[in-house]
Design an enzyme around this catalytic site. Structure first.
Site, short mmCIF file in Angstrom:
data_model
loop_
_atom_site.label_atom_id
_atom_site.label_comp_id
_atom_site.label_asym_id
_atom_site.label_seq_id
_atom_site.Cartn_x
_atom_site.Cartn_y
_atom_site.Cartn_z
N HIS A 93 30.15 -21.19 28.43
CA HIS A 93 30.01 -22.30 27.47
C HIS A 93 30.98 -23.40 27.87
O HIS A 93 31.91 -23.18 28.66
CB HIS A 93 30.24 -21.84 26.03
CG HIS A 93 31.66 -21.41 25.75
ND1 HIS A 93 32.23 -20.29 26.32
CD2 HIS A 93 32.63 -21.96 24.96
CE1 HIS A 93 33.48 -20.17 25.89
NE2 HIS A 93 33.76 -21.16 25.07
N HIS A 95 33.62 -25.06 26.75
CA HIS A 95 34.99 -25.29 26.31
C HIS A 95 35.84 -25.34 27.58
O HIS A 95 35.59 -24.58 28.52
CB HIS A 95 35.49 -24.13 25.42
CG HIS A 95 35.37 -24.39 23.95
ND1 HIS A 95 35.13 -23.38 23.04
CD2 HIS A 95 35.46 -25.55 23.22
CE1 HIS A 95 35.09 -23.90 21.81
NE2 HIS A 95 35.29 -25.20 21.90
N ASP A 97 38.67 -24.28 28.46
CA ASP A 97 39.33 -23.10 29.04
C ASP A 97 38.36 -22.29 29.91
O ASP A 97 38.79 -21.46 30.71
CB ASP A 97 40.02 -22.21 27.98
CG ASP A 97 39.15 -21.85 26.80
OD1 ASP A 97 38.26 -22.64 26.44
OD2 ASP A 97 39.37 -20.76 26.22
N HIS A 98 37.06 -22.59 29.81
CA HIS A 98 36.06 -21.85 30.59
C HIS A 98 35.44 -22.69 31.72
O HIS A 98 34.77 -22.14 32.58
CB HIS A 98 34.96 -21.33 29.67
CG HIS A 98 35.50 -20.38 28.65
ND1 HIS A 98 35.34 -19.02 28.73
CD2 HIS A 98 36.26 -20.61 27.54
CE1 HIS A 98 35.97 -18.44 27.71
NE2 HIS A 98 36.54 -19.38 26.98
N HIS A 183 29.29 -19.02 18.65
CA HIS A 183 30.63 -19.56 18.93
C HIS A 183 30.71 -21.00 18.43
O HIS A 183 30.85 -21.94 19.22
CB HIS A 183 30.90 -19.46 20.43
CG HIS A 183 32.28 -19.91 20.85
ND1 HIS A 183 33.43 -19.45 20.25
CD2 HIS A 183 32.69 -20.77 21.82
CE1 HIS A 183 34.48 -20.01 20.83
NE2 HIS A 183 34.05 -20.83 21.78
N ASP A 206 33.03 -16.45 24.81
CA ASP A 206 33.66 -16.59 23.49
C ASP A 206 32.60 -16.38 22.42
O ASP A 206 31.52 -16.97 22.48
CB ASP A 206 34.25 -17.99 23.32
CG ASP A 206 35.54 -18.16 24.10
OD1 ASP A 206 35.90 -17.24 24.85
OD2 ASP A 206 36.18 -19.23 23.94
N HIS A 276 40.69 -12.61 27.33
CA HIS A 276 40.70 -13.84 26.52
C HIS A 276 41.55 -13.62 25.27
O HIS A 276 41.10 -13.75 24.13
CB HIS A 276 39.26 -14.24 26.15
CG HIS A 276 39.14 -15.64 25.62
ND1 HIS A 276 39.52 -15.98 24.34
CD2 HIS A 276 38.65 -16.78 26.16
CE1 HIS A 276 39.28 -17.27 24.13
NE2 HIS A 276 38.76 -17.77 25.22
#
Ligand SMILES: [Zn+2]
Ligand SMILES: [Zn+2]
Length: 311
Positions: A93, A95, A97-98, A183, A206, A276
């Protein structure tokens, strides 16, 4: 197969220490499909003890990278995975951090030794993000094509946008399936399952507790699941000016230790790998804190993830 968590920790320790035995360990060599956790800290803030979310699955020497948190290239180097081994990249996805190093991974791999096609998979707007990234870095890319004689990068990257659950791709080594997970407010967000000749591995991405993930992970050998430790979180965010809103988001969008255990039990997985971690930085919670929180809800093997741990 690596059946002993202490042995796994030892191997990870050796890899972290730069001894370089990871690829030579007899147990690791026996398993054809390898899973290496590259980054295990949840959230976009750079952390001292954990890199941002990323995993690599290696099948017959081909690398399937799942998520590209900041530092994924460095972590692949630390795990002694050749960049030219990268064949497919999956984003769960959008975000940061990914996905912060989605483009950087491909650019830096190309600048190392990658000169073949890489298929990338993830939610929209993956295609536009790929185009814009190439545009952003056009100066460097064109310079290296002329100066270093590299093949053009753009034709090598083939993005595929995923919008629904189902089989994503299949090649001679692996079948990859996706499930839509919950999410909010990010839609769509996916979990991925990798079925190879000898293993089945599920990466949750997530998600708050999702029935679709339980179905995707049914009877899997390994489930890598995101996790948050609520008592520690409550203490941590109490001082934040936006504490109430932050807690609401975390509860709606992520999964507590208790629920992670319940999900692993409902899916009937053999091994549950926690990753995570939220909180993932300071204070660094001991493995025992995570284990004790999950253990009452899942009787199978539980592994507390660490960067560069091979499973
Ligand atoms: Zn995340
Ligand atoms: Zn997220």
């Amino acid at each position: 197969m690596l059946s002993n968590p202490r042995r796994r920790q030892l191997l990870a320790g050796l890899a972290l220490g730069g001894v370089g035995l990871l690829g030579l360990a007899p147990c690791a060599a026996a398993a054809k499909t390898r899973l290496i956790l590259l980054g295990t800290g949840g959230g976009p803030t750079p952390k001292k003890n954990r890199s941002a979310p990323a995993q690599v699955i290696l099948v017959d020497g081909q690398a399937y990278v799942i998520d590209c948190g900041n530092g994924v290239g460095r972590q692949l180097a630390a795990a002694q995975v050749r960049f030219s081994a990268i064949s497919n990249v999956f984003i769960t996805h959008h975000h940061s951090d990914h996905n912060a190093d989605y483009g950087n991974l491909l650019l830096l791999a190309w600048e190392t030794d990658l000169a073949h096609r890489v298929d990338t998979w993830g939610p929209p707007p993956l295609t536009k993000m790929t185009e814009l990234f190439l545009q952003l870095n056009d100066y460097d890319i064109q310079t290296r094509i002329v100066d270093e004689g590299r093949v053009p990068l753009a034709p090598l990257i083939v993005p595929h946008e995923i919008t629904a659950s189902g089989v994503v791709m299949e090649d001679a080594r692996v079948k990859v399936s996706a499930a839509l997970v919950h999410h909010p407010p990010v839609v769509p967000a996916f979990a991925y399952r990798f079925d190879t000749a000898d293993r089945s591995i599920v990466i949750s991405g997530d998600t708050s507790p999702s029935e679709s993930l339980v179905a995707l992970a049914k009877d899997a050998d390994v489930l890598v699941h995101e996790v948050m430790h609520l008592p520690s979180l409550e203490k941590l965010i109490a001082a934040e000016p936006n504490a109430v809103r932050l807690k609401e988001h975390l509860l709606a969008a992520h999964t507590s230790c208790e629920d992670v255990g319940r999900i692993a039990t409902a899916a009937g997985v053999k091994t549950l790998v926690l990753s995570h971690f939220v909180p993932g930085g300071y204070p660094f919670l001991e493995d025992s804190v995570w284990l004790e929180a999950v253990r009452p809800y899942f009787s199978g093997e539980v592994i507390v993830g660490r960067d560069l741990l091979e499973i």
